[in-house]
Scaffold this motif. Structure first.
Motif, PDB file in Angstrom:
ATOM      1  N   ASP A 204       0.812  -1.227   0.000  1.00 56.14           N
ATOM      2  CA  ASP A 204       0.000   0.000   0.000  1.00 56.14           C
ATOM      3  C   ASP A 204       0.842   1.274   0.000  1.00 56.14           C
ATOM      4  O   ASP A 204       0.485   2.264   0.645  1.00 56.14           O
ATOM      5  CB  ASP A 204      -0.952   0.032   1.212  1.00 56.14           C
ATOM      6  N   ASP A 205       1.975   1.269  -0.725  1.00 57.03           N
ATOM      7  CA  ASP A 205       2.800   2.483  -0.780  1.00 57.03           C
ATOM      8  C   ASP A 205       2.853   3.069  -2.193  1.00 57.03           C
ATOM      9  O   ASP A 205       3.768   3.846  -2.524  1.00 57.03           O
ATOM     10  CB  ASP A 205       4.217   2.207  -0.247  1.00 57.03           C
ATOM     11  N   ASN A 206       1.864   2.695  -3.028  1.00 62.16           N
ATOM     12  CA  ASN A 206       1.742   3.225  -4.397  1.00 62.16           C
ATOM     13  C   ASN A 206       2.949   2.912  -5.276  1.00 62.16           C
ATOM     14  O   ASN A 206       3.256   3.640  -6.219  1.00 62.16           O
ATOM     15  CB  ASN A 206       1.483   4.737  -4.384  1.00 62.16           C
ATOM     16  N   SER A 207       3.630   1.827  -4.967  1.00 58.25           N
ATOM     17  CA  SER A 207       4.773   1.397  -5.764  1.00 58.25           C
ATOM     18  C   SER A 207       4.824  -0.129  -5.746  1.00 58.25           C
ATOM     19  O   SER A 207       4.567  -0.747  -4.708  1.00 58.25           O
ATOM     20  CB  SER A 207       6.053   1.986  -5.156  1.00 58.25           C
ATOM     21  N   VAL A 208       5.111  -0.730  -6.919  1.00 56.01           N
ATOM     22  CA  VAL A 208       5.281  -2.188  -6.968  1.00 56.01           C
ATOM     23  C   VAL A 208       6.765  -2.460  -7.123  1.00 56.01           C
ATOM     24  O   VAL A 208       7.353  -2.181  -8.172  1.00 56.01           O
ATOM     25  CB  VAL A 208       4.480  -2.815  -8.127  1.00 56.01           C
ATOM     26  N   ASN A 209       7.378  -2.944  -6.054  1.00 60.72           N
ATOM     27  CA  ASN A 209       8.825  -3.116  -6.091  1.00 60.72           C
ATOM     28  C   ASN A 209       9.238  -4.413  -5.379  1.00 60.72           C
ATOM     29  O   ASN A 209       8.415  -5.308  -5.170  1.00 60.72           O
ATOM     30  CB  ASN A 209       9.517  -1.884  -5.500  1.00 60.72           C
ATOM     31  N   LEU A 210      10.499  -4.486  -4.984  1.00 62.83           N
ATOM     32  CA  LEU A 210      11.026  -5.731  -4.412  1.00 62.83           C
ATOM     33  C   LEU A 210      10.299  -6.170  -3.147  1.00 62.83           C
ATOM     34  O   LEU A 210      10.156  -7.373  -2.898  1.00 62.83           O
ATOM     35  CB  LEU A 210      12.525  -5.557  -4.102  1.00 62.83           C
ATOM     36  N   SER A 211       9.827  -5.198  -2.346  1.00 60.33           N
ATOM     37  CA  SER A 211       9.134  -5.602  -1.114  1.00 60.33           C
ATOM     38  C   SER A 211       7.832  -6.323  -1.455  1.00 60.33           C
ATOM     39  O   SER A 211       7.443  -7.278  -0.765  1.00 60.33           O
ATOM     40  CB  SER A 211       8.891  -4.406  -0.198  1.00 60.33           C
ATOM     41  N   ASP A 212       7.167  -5.898  -2.530  1.00 65.70           N
ATOM     42  CA  ASP A 212       5.953  -6.605  -2.959  1.00 65.70           C
ATOM     43  C   ASP A 212       6.309  -7.966  -3.566  1.00 65.70           C
ATOM     44  O   ASP A 212       5.609  -8.949  -3.356  1.00 65.70           O
ATOM     45  CB  ASP A 212       5.187  -5.760  -3.979  1.00 65.70           C
ATOM     46  N   PHE A 213       7.416  -7.993  -4.311  1.00 63.01           N
ATOM     47  CA  PHE A 213       7.847  -9.255  -4.926  1.00 63.01           C
ATOM     48  C   PHE A 213       8.202 -10.297  -3.861  1.00 63.01           C
ATOM     49  O   PHE A 213       7.963 -11.495  -4.044  1.00 63.01           O
ATOM     50  CB  PHE A 213       9.042  -9.024  -5.855  1.00 63.01           C
ATOM     51  N   ALA A 214       8.750  -9.831  -2.748  1.00 60.25           N
ATOM     52  CA  ALA A 214       9.060 -10.758  -1.649  1.00 60.25           C
ATOM     53  C   ALA A 214       7.785 -11.444  -1.163  1.00 60.25           C
ATOM     54  O   ALA A 214       7.771 -12.660  -0.929  1.00 60.25           O
ATOM     55  CB  ALA A 214       9.728 -10.003  -0.503  1.00 60.25           C
ATOM     56  N   TYR A 215       6.688 -10.667  -1.045  1.00 62.21           N
ATOM     57  CA  TYR A 215       5.406 -11.267  -0.652  1.00 62.21           C
ATOM     58  C   TYR A 215       4.904 -12.230  -1.729  1.00 62.21           C
ATOM     59  O   TYR A 215       4.376 -13.297  -1.419  1.00 62.21           O
ATOM     60  CB  TYR A 215       4.353 -10.193  -0.400  1.00 62.21           C
ATOM     61  N   PHE A 216       5.069 -11.832  -3.002  1.00 60.75           N
ATOM     62  CA  PHE A 216       4.649 -12.721  -4.094  1.00 60.75           C
ATOM     63  C   PHE A 216       5.362 -14.064  -3.953  1.00 60.75           C
ATOM     64  O   PHE A 216       4.757 -15.132  -4.081  1.00 60.75           O
ATOM     65  CB  PHE A 216       4.952 -12.075  -5.452  1.00 60.75           C
ATOM     66  N   GLY A 217       6.665 -14.003  -3.655  1.00 59.20           N
ATOM     67  CA  GLY A 217       7.453 -15.221  -3.482  1.00 59.20           C
ATOM     68  C   GLY A 217       6.956 -16.080  -2.320  1.00 59.20           C
ATOM     69  O   GLY A 217       6.864 -17.301  -2.440  1.00 59.20           O
ATOM     70  N   VAL A 218       6.593 -15.437  -1.235  1.00 61.48           N
ATOM     71  CA  VAL A 218       6.125 -16.159  -0.043  1.00 61.48           C
ATOM     72  C   VAL A 218       4.851 -16.959  -0.370  1.00 61.48           C
ATOM     73  O   VAL A 218       4.654 -18.065   0.115  1.00 61.48           O
ATOM     74  CB  VAL A 218       5.849 -15.166   1.111  1.00 61.48           C
ATOM     75  N   HIS A 219       4.002 -16.368  -1.231  1.00 61.40           N
ATOM     76  CA  HIS A 219       2.710 -17.010  -1.507  1.00 61.40           C
ATOM     77  C   HIS A 219       2.697 -17.818  -2.805  1.00 61.40           C
ATOM     78  O   HIS A 219       1.640 -18.323  -3.204  1.00 61.40           O
ATOM     79  CB  HIS A 219       1.608 -15.938  -1.520  1.00 61.40           C
TER      80      HIS A 219
END
Ligand code: CA
Ligand code: CA
Length: 225
Positions: A204-219
């Motif tokens: 929810d920080d208006n950016s799709v970056n590595l922190s979001d990708f880390a979550y994608f990887g977890v799931h």
């Protein structure tokens, strides 16, 4: 003889309980959110992403419902599994697992229960128009519309499962290769870039970056349990 009496008594008890439990009325029942104006919640079919309590950016947020019958009497004792929900926007329907959302407890004497440290088990993305909530199969209606329109709670839903359903093009309750495509298009994009997709911005920080990708990887490869 004694056995027959026991059976008769048990039947009476079941009957009395079902009358006492009442029938949910979609007009007199109510629902709402507490903690902020609009919740933002990331979901996964495995039920291991955000909880309602985290959906306002801190802790302690929740959805509440009050179940009432047609005479506006509260209905206690409704099981925590008797709920369903989905997007008010017909074009943004979620994929939901068999038991997508559970309440914190049975409804109390006041007909009320909450959804706090609970998850939504499913996939999809709802950015607009909110979420309707059903008790025992009946979506709660707004008081303003003479009970014609579903009440839409202001909840934004995001998650890694965005596509894969070959019929609808929508979510399929699996986090697999097709879901990597929308994420890849949005990767390293920031609002208001046209390729930025808020559905992939789990933080929810208006950016799709590595922190979001880390979550994608977890799931990755998660599915309904
Ligand atoms: Ca998928
Ligand atoms: Ca982000």
């Amino acid at each position: 003889m004694f056995k027959g009496k026991v059976v008769a008594f048990a039947l009476m008890l079941v009957l009395a309980t079902s009358i006492y439990a009442g029938t949910v009325d979609d007009c007199t029942s109510e629902a709402g959110i507490s903690g902020c104006t609009t919740m933002q919640m990331a979901i996964c079919p495995a039920g291991d992403f955000e909880t309602f309590s985290e959906a306002c950016g801190g802790t302690g947020a929740y959805v509440w419902i009050i179940a009432r019958d047609a005479s506006s009497n509260p209905i206690p004792g409704i099981p925590w599994t008797d709920y369903w929900m989905n997007a008010c926007d017909p074009d943004a329907q979620l994929c939901l697992c068999a038991n997508p959302v559970n309440a914190d407890s049975l409804t109390g004497d006041n007909g009320r229960t909450t959804f706090t440290a609970r998850v939504i088990r499913g996939g999809g993305c709802v950015l607009e128009d909110g979420i309707w909530w059903a008790i025992q199969g009946k979506p709660i209606k707004t008081a303003e519309s003479d009970c014609e329109d579903n009440l839409c709670l202001s909840i934004i839903i995001k998650g890694p499962d965005l596509t894969g359903n070959t019929t609808t093009g929508g979510p399929d309750c699996l986090v697999t290769l097709p879901d990597l495509i929308p994420f890849g298009i949005s990767f390293n994009k920031t609002y208001p870039n046209a390729s930025f997709n808020a559905c992939c911005d789990y933080t929810d920080d208006n950016s799709v970056n590595l922190s979001d990708f880390a979550y994608f990887g977890v799931h990755w490869q998660h599915k309904c349990q």
